[in-house]
Design a protein around this motif. Structure first.
Motif, PDB file in Angstrom:
ATOM      1  N   LYS B  35     -14.894-134.534 -33.282  1.00 41.54           N
ATOM      2  CA  LYS B  35     -14.257-133.850 -32.155  1.00 41.54           C
ATOM      3  C   LYS B  35     -14.602-132.370 -32.050  1.00 41.54           C
ATOM      4  O   LYS B  35     -14.854-131.701 -33.047  1.00 41.54           O
ATOM      5  CB  LYS B  35     -12.730-133.974 -32.268  1.00 41.54           C
ATOM      6  N   PHE B  36     -14.526-131.886 -30.819  1.00 41.88           N
ATOM      7  CA  PHE B  36     -14.670-130.459 -30.530  1.00 41.88           C
ATOM      8  C   PHE B  36     -13.266-129.859 -30.425  1.00 41.88           C
ATOM      9  O   PHE B  36     -12.469-130.287 -29.599  1.00 41.88           O
ATOM     10  CB  PHE B  36     -15.407-130.278 -29.204  1.00 41.88           C
ATOM     11  N   GLY B  37     -12.975-128.879 -31.294  1.00 41.99           N
ATOM     12  CA  GLY B  37     -11.653-128.264 -31.232  1.00 41.99           C
ATOM     13  C   GLY B  37     -11.691-126.773 -30.980  1.00 41.99           C
ATOM     14  O   GLY B  37     -10.847-126.229 -30.282  1.00 41.99           O
ATOM     15  N   CYS B  38     -12.689-126.079 -31.588  1.00 47.87           N
ATOM     16  CA  CYS B  38     -12.717-124.621 -31.437  1.00 47.87           C
ATOM     17  C   CYS B  38     -14.137-124.086 -31.271  1.00 47.87           C
ATOM     18  O   CYS B  38     -14.346-123.064 -30.641  1.00 47.87           O
ATOM     19  CB  CYS B  38     -12.050-123.950 -32.637  1.00 47.87           C
ATOM     20  N   GLY B  39     -15.107-124.769 -31.876  1.00 48.03           N
ATOM     21  CA  GLY B  39     -16.497-124.326 -31.759  1.00 48.03           C
ATOM     22  C   GLY B  39     -16.867-123.160 -32.654  1.00 48.03           C
ATOM     23  O   GLY B  39     -18.006-122.701 -32.625  1.00 48.03           O
ATOM     24  N   ALA B  41     -15.780-122.864 -36.221  1.00 50.49           N
ATOM     25  CA  ALA B  41     -15.457-123.132 -37.633  1.00 50.49           C
ATOM     26  C   ALA B  41     -14.041-122.746 -38.031  1.00 50.49           C
ATOM     27  O   ALA B  41     -13.778-122.400 -39.160  1.00 50.49           O
ATOM     28  CB  ALA B  41     -16.458-122.447 -38.558  1.00 50.49           C
ATOM     29  N   GLN B  42     -13.102-122.835 -37.075  1.00 55.09           N
ATOM     30  CA  GLN B  42     -11.718-122.452 -37.379  1.00 55.09           C
ATOM     31  C   GLN B  42     -10.749-123.624 -37.416  1.00 55.09           C
ATOM     32  O   GLN B  42      -9.583-123.432 -37.754  1.00 55.09           O
ATOM     33  CB  GLN B  42     -11.221-121.449 -36.324  1.00 55.09           C
ATOM     34  N   CYS B  43     -11.190-124.834 -37.036  1.00 57.12           N
ATOM     35  CA  CYS B  43     -10.187-125.901 -36.918  1.00 57.12           C
ATOM     36  C   CYS B  43     -10.515-127.183 -37.671  1.00 57.12           C
ATOM     37  O   CYS B  43      -9.623-127.977 -37.947  1.00 57.12           O
ATOM     38  CB  CYS B  43      -9.921-126.225 -35.456  1.00 57.12           C
ATOM     39  N   GLY B  44     -11.774-127.435 -37.957  1.00 58.77           N
ATOM     40  CA  GLY B  44     -12.121-128.617 -38.738  1.00 58.77           C
ATOM     41  C   GLY B  44     -12.165-129.930 -37.983  1.00 58.77           C
ATOM     42  O   GLY B  44     -12.463-130.981 -38.571  1.00 58.77           O
ATOM     43  N   ALA B  45     -11.910-129.920 -36.677  1.00 58.79           N
ATOM     44  CA  ALA B  45     -11.923-131.171 -35.914  1.00 58.79           C
ATOM     45  C   ALA B  45     -13.311-131.820 -35.923  1.00 58.79           C
ATOM     46  O   ALA B  45     -13.460-133.021 -35.752  1.00 58.79           O
ATOM     47  CB  ALA B  45     -11.480-130.920 -34.473  1.00 58.79           C
ATOM     48  N   CYS B  46     -14.334-130.992 -36.136  1.00 56.27           N
ATOM     49  CA  CYS B  46     -15.721-131.445 -36.040  1.00 56.27           C
ATOM     50  C   CYS B  46     -16.308-131.801 -37.408  1.00 56.27           C
ATOM     51  O   CYS B  46     -17.534-131.918 -37.541  1.00 56.27           O
ATOM     52  CB  CYS B  46     -16.560-130.342 -35.416  1.00 56.27           C
ATOM     53  N   ARG B  56     -18.647-128.187 -41.113  1.00 56.82           N
ATOM     54  CA  ARG B  56     -18.252-127.998 -39.708  1.00 56.82           C
ATOM     55  C   ARG B  56     -19.488-128.199 -38.829  1.00 56.82           C
ATOM     56  O   ARG B  56     -20.356-127.330 -38.772  1.00 56.82           O
ATOM     57  CB  ARG B  56     -17.703-126.585 -39.499  1.00 56.82           C
ATOM     58  N   CYS B  58     -19.840-127.988 -35.752  1.00 55.71           N
ATOM     59  CA  CYS B  58     -19.968-127.075 -34.609  1.00 55.71           C
ATOM     60  C   CYS B  58     -20.780-125.842 -34.983  1.00 55.71           C
ATOM     61  O   CYS B  58     -21.214-125.093 -34.117  1.00 55.71           O
ATOM     62  CB  CYS B  58     -18.603-126.651 -34.073  1.00 55.71           C
TER      63      CYS B  58
HETATM   64  S1  FES Z   1     -14.817-127.454 -33.676  1.00 58.02           S
HETATM   65 FE1  FES Z   1     -13.343-126.321 -34.785  1.00 58.02          FE
HETATM   66  S2  FES Z   1     -14.319-126.133 -36.715  1.00 58.02           S
HETATM   67 FE2  FES Z   1     -15.821-127.028 -35.501  1.00 58.02          FE
END
Ligand code: FES
Ligand code: FES
Lengths: 746, 152
Positions: B35-39, B41-46, B56, B58
């Motif tokens: 998933k894309f969450g922040c782009g 490296a702050q959220c880990g969704a990717c 990460r 992204c």
């Molecule tokens: S999309 Fe948030 S860390 Fe990569």
């Protein structure tokens, strides 16, 4: 409570219940498809007793599908954005149907306000923690009707009296003859049975699935292996991706654009200047983002917000000292303060907050040959999005098909009165089609767009003054609430703004449960081009904090314990509030104060209790304050009374999550502006709560047979004030300005 | 053309070298579980595994992933993964679910290396994975349960 009542009132204004013909769909492909059956107006009767309920309403709603393969699918008209409503509503049907949980499925219903309108809104939409309360009657009836038809089909086939037939765990049986059949085997025959004119609903004592702790969520597997499909995951043939450059200042517009460099980025297909900003359309998301970075745009800031939040806050504080619009009045506060033995005053401030749902806003829209459109989105207000898109495309709402998908969070953000990001994608698709490019368009908001894109929880200042008599009894309360209104200038204003007071700004304050003979609550409406919106638990996000933090200060001034002081003020008039308060206190071990930590850090408990959305919640927080003044929330005990606990596992999850949401934002989240520009842009500046911030959370649910009410929002309001009160009791420090990081304690 | 080893298969993609692996997966290969969450490296969704390490996607340019073994949520397998996914399902961790691919990837990498994680280990491994629904209480419990499953 207040919001719900108003929404219901709004519904009666907005919706005119067009009596359409009874159109039960039956027998499609051998499946039994059940519809039921609640007249829109019947929701006035919140107290509708269980027992025999007659359907016979002209508005058929399609809710249950029993298929030959023995699956039972519930069509859920509310958006599941994580709150587990798909599971909750399916539980209600399964109960009356006597189905086996493993055969149950859930599916988002099609967008159709006539069939699937929210009884509180009059249109299809999710919000205000209304989903369970809204569907409680119609889904029990739908389940019971389906069960009756399956039983009647079996009776006809086996030539036995229907009243000798039993149903358990998805199997229909006749004991005397030894015959039995699954729902799937009976589906086709049942579909030919007449719809029962009356159904008998179960009494709470008969429930085996409602209230059952062991039921798993319907989405518990697909969301752990990557197969659950969100709007972000939609991939249509020939789909293009768009990102939009919006004015960096709220209220700004495009003056001029140089898009030469953007068009030169490989993969960029087109650049469109629209009323909502400049859209870059590309073959993929990366190219679209790179293209947008290469744009050079001059903005017209003539009408834009150019103030910073420091200045705005100072203006709010000044305004709070002036007389405002009357939101509540009782007795004579002026006279009462003159007789008071002690007067306590405090001012609380709350920042703008972004919702920041984990899945950034996005939607795909495809214009159809007939001029209509098909949309894929985590759609929350279908009943607004359909007409808005129809207006943009020059078609009718019924030609706008919405596929509602799992939403990666919302917290209120996806429910707007203007259909915002859905309208944006419609504008982009329309502009492309006008240039001969009739392709599906996926509009993606980046996280920066989200954090800087507005529709925030408004900034708020509360100024509160309380008076105690010699015995420490509360005799007077004056409160001023200064904030922006997100209801003004919307279709909701007509019913939700009464006598100049926005109900969503004062709920939880003007209707405060604590007994005080002299009360005055004033409302002040401030204006700014900064856009604001309801944010998980709406007005209660700040009113509960101001009320509960201030009550604690009054309790301390009166030399009383926080729980005892509150119980005194609630008296016998609010049994459900006192119920949760006592339960949380007992489970937290309130009577035994916490000892200091081994290293000498101070430890204390704080409490808060509040009603929101007709549910009742109390939080007790245990906090450690280290020698350098930093706080850690160790453990939180919560008691919740939401009527019949339909799905305890889902309720607990919502209260855990709501607690984290409330505390997480209170710790260090704020959206600030400098010269009108948002200072934060992503999760580095707008720091979300992380795993290491999360306390242990223990949730206790009050056993109840009252009509079920929502839990998506009510877990939020009391979480932060309970923490603030614990800090206050530990050190005497008053946390008046949110977030707590402002006071250096985080 | 860039050639990538994803879930044990060689995939050829025609993308700019700086395109992050996240978008290669999602937009070019239609593997949307990541998933894309922040782009940023702050959220880990990717989160994906690159040679077994949680990474990460992204922030990883496609060209930098050449020659590495990439595993996404779609290709996750093995004892640690099975233990994590079972614990996640048993405890009904998910709410909206959007962060959970990343949580599962991060937790699996932890359990593969450490079947006795302390609270501090869990925080270190998962603090970078944001859950806006705040499912953290259950995430912690599920990691511990998964560790137990993986030990047996
Ligand atoms: S999309 Fe948030 S860390 Fe990569
Ligand atoms: S489950 Fe919603 S963000 Fe984690």
């Amino acid at each position: 409570m207040m919001l719900r009542q108003l929404l219901r009132q709004a519904a009666s204004n907005v919706a005119e219940p067009t009596p359409s013909r009874r159109a039960f769909l039956k027998g499609t492909g051998g499946a039994l498809v059940i519809s039921a059956v609640v007249p829109l107006g019947s929701f006035a009767a919140e107290s509708a007793a269980p027992g025999i309920v007659g359907p016979a309403d002209p508005r058929p709603n399609l809710f249950v599908r029993v298929a030959k393969d023995n699956t039972v699918t519930v069509l859920v008209k509310h958006l599941d954005k994580g709150q587990g409503i798909m599971t909750g509503l399916t539980t209600i049907v399964a109960e009356e149907l006597d189905a086996d949980w493993s055969q149950m499925r859930g599916e988002h219903a099609p967008a159709d306000s006539k069939l699937y309108g929210n009884h509180f809104f009059g249109i299809q939409g999710t919000g205000g923690s209304t989903a369970v309360a809204n569907s409680w009657d119609e889904l029990r009836m739908a389940g019971a009707a389906a069960r009756t038809m399956l039983v009647n089909a079996a009776a006809a086939e086996w030539k036995v009296p229907a009243d000798q037939i039993t149903v358990a765990k998805g199997v229909v049986s006749h004991k005397a003859s030894g015959k039995s059949a699954t729902f799937g085997q009976l589906a086709e025959a049942a579909s030919k049975q007449p719809i029962p004119a009356k159904v008998t609903l179960k009494e709470p004592g008969q429930y085996s699935l409602i209230g059952n702790e062991t039921l798993h969520r319907l989405d518990h597997v697909s969301k752990t292996n990557g197969t659950a499909i969100f709007a972000m995951d939609i991939r249509r043939p020939n789909q293009v991706t768009a990102v939009l450059a919006r004015s960096p200042r709220f209220g700004g517009t495009v003056k001029s654009v140089d898009d030469k460099a953007a068009r030169a980025i490989p993969g960029v297909i087109d650049v469109l200047t629209l009323p909502v900003g400049v859209a870059v359309v590309a073959k993929n998301t990366w190219a679209a983002i790179k293209g947008r970075e290469a744009l050079s745009i001059q903005w017209d800031d003539a009408k834009a917000e150019k103030r910073g939040t420091d200045q705005m806050l100072a203006e709010y504080r000044a305004q709070a000292k002036k007389p405002g619009t009357k939101a509540a009045r009782k007795g004579d506060t002026g006279a009462a303060f003159k007789t008071a033995a002690k007067v306590v005053e405090a001012e609380y401030s709350f920042p703008y907050l972004a919702h920041a749902p984990m899945e950034p806003l996005n939607a795909t829209l495809e214009i159809k040959a007939d001029g209509g459109a098909e949309i894929w989105a985590g759609s929350q207000f279908q009943g607004i999005e359909q007409p808005v898109v129809a207006g943009i495309l020059g078609t009718t709402p019924d030609k706008v098909k919405i596929n509602t998908l799992w939403a990666g969070g919302s917290f209120g953000r996806r429910a707007t009165t203007t259909a915002d990001y859905i309208a944006e994608v419609a504008l982009i698709a329309k502009a492309l089609a006008a240039k001969g490019k009739k392709v599906p368009v996926h509009l993606v908001w980046t996280r920066e767009d989200d954090i800087q894109g507005g529709r925030y929880r408004p900034m708020v200042v509360h100024r509160v003054k309380g008076g105690l008599d010699k015995a420490g009894k509360l005799i007077a309360w004056e409160q001023a609430i200064v904030t922006q209104s997100f209801i003004a200038d919307t279709p909701f204003a007509q019913v939700m703004i009464k006598d100049g007071v926005d109900a969503t700004a004062v709920e939880g304050a003007s209707d405060m449960a604590y007994a005080v003979p002299n009360l005055s609550v004033d409302y002040h409406q401030m204006a700014s081009p900064v856009t604001t919106l309801w944010w998980r638990s709406v007005g209660h996000t700040h009113t509960a904090y101001a009320k509960e933090a201030f009550i604690e200060e009054l309790a301390a001034a009166a030399g009383k314990d926080g729980v005892a002081f509150r119980l005194e003020l609630l008296g016998d008039a609010h049994p459900r509030l006192t119920g949760v308060l006592k339960l949380a206190a007992e489970k937290a071990g309130w009577s035994k104060p916490l000892a200091p930590a081994a290293d000498g850090s101070k430890r204390a408990r704080g409490v808060a209790v509040h009603e929101s959305f007709s549910s009742f919640v109390a939080h007790v927080a245990e906090v450690t304050v280290s020698k350098d003044g930093k706080i850690k929330v160790d453990r939180v005990v919560v008691a919740v009374d939401c009527g019949v606990p339909v799905n305890p596992n889902v309720i607990k999850a919502q209260i855990e999550g709501g607690t984290g949401f409330g505390i997480g934002h209170a710790l260090r989240d704020q959206i600030t502006l400098t010269d009108g520009l948002v200072d934060q842009s992503n999760f580095d500046g707008y720091e979300p709560m992380r795993l290491s911030d999360m306390p242990e959370v223990e949730v206790h649910i009050v056993a109840s047979t009252a009509r079920p009410t929502g839990v998506g929002e009510p877990g939020v309001p009391t979480a932060a004030p309970a923490v603030a009160n614990a800090v206050f009791r530990a050190t005497g420090q008053k946390l008046h300005d949110l977030p707590f990081s402002k006071a250096g304690v985080v | 053309m860039i050639s990538l080893d994803i879930n044990g298969k060689v995939r050829e993609v025609d993308v700019p070298e700086d395109m992050p692996l996240l978008w290669v997966l999602r937009d070019e290969l239609n593997m949307t579980g990541t998933k894309f969450g922040c782009g940023v490296a702050q959220c880990g969704a990717c989160t994906v595994h690159v040679d077994g390490q949680p990474t990460r996607s992204c922030q990883l340019p496609a060209s930098a992933a050449v020659g590495a073994k990439i595993t996404t949520i779609e290709g996750l397998s093995g004892k640690a993964a099975a233990a994590v996914q079972k614990a996640w399902a048993d405890l009904d961790v998910v709410q909206c679910g959007y962060c959970q691919s990343g949580q599962v990837m991060a937790a699996t990498a932890l359990i593969a290396e450490n079947q006795n994680p302390t609270d501090a280990d869990i925080e270190a491994a998962l603090d970078g994975n944001v859950c806006r629904c705040a499912t953290y209480v259950r995430i912690k419990a599920a990691v511990k349960q998964a560790a137990k499953l993986a030990r047996t």
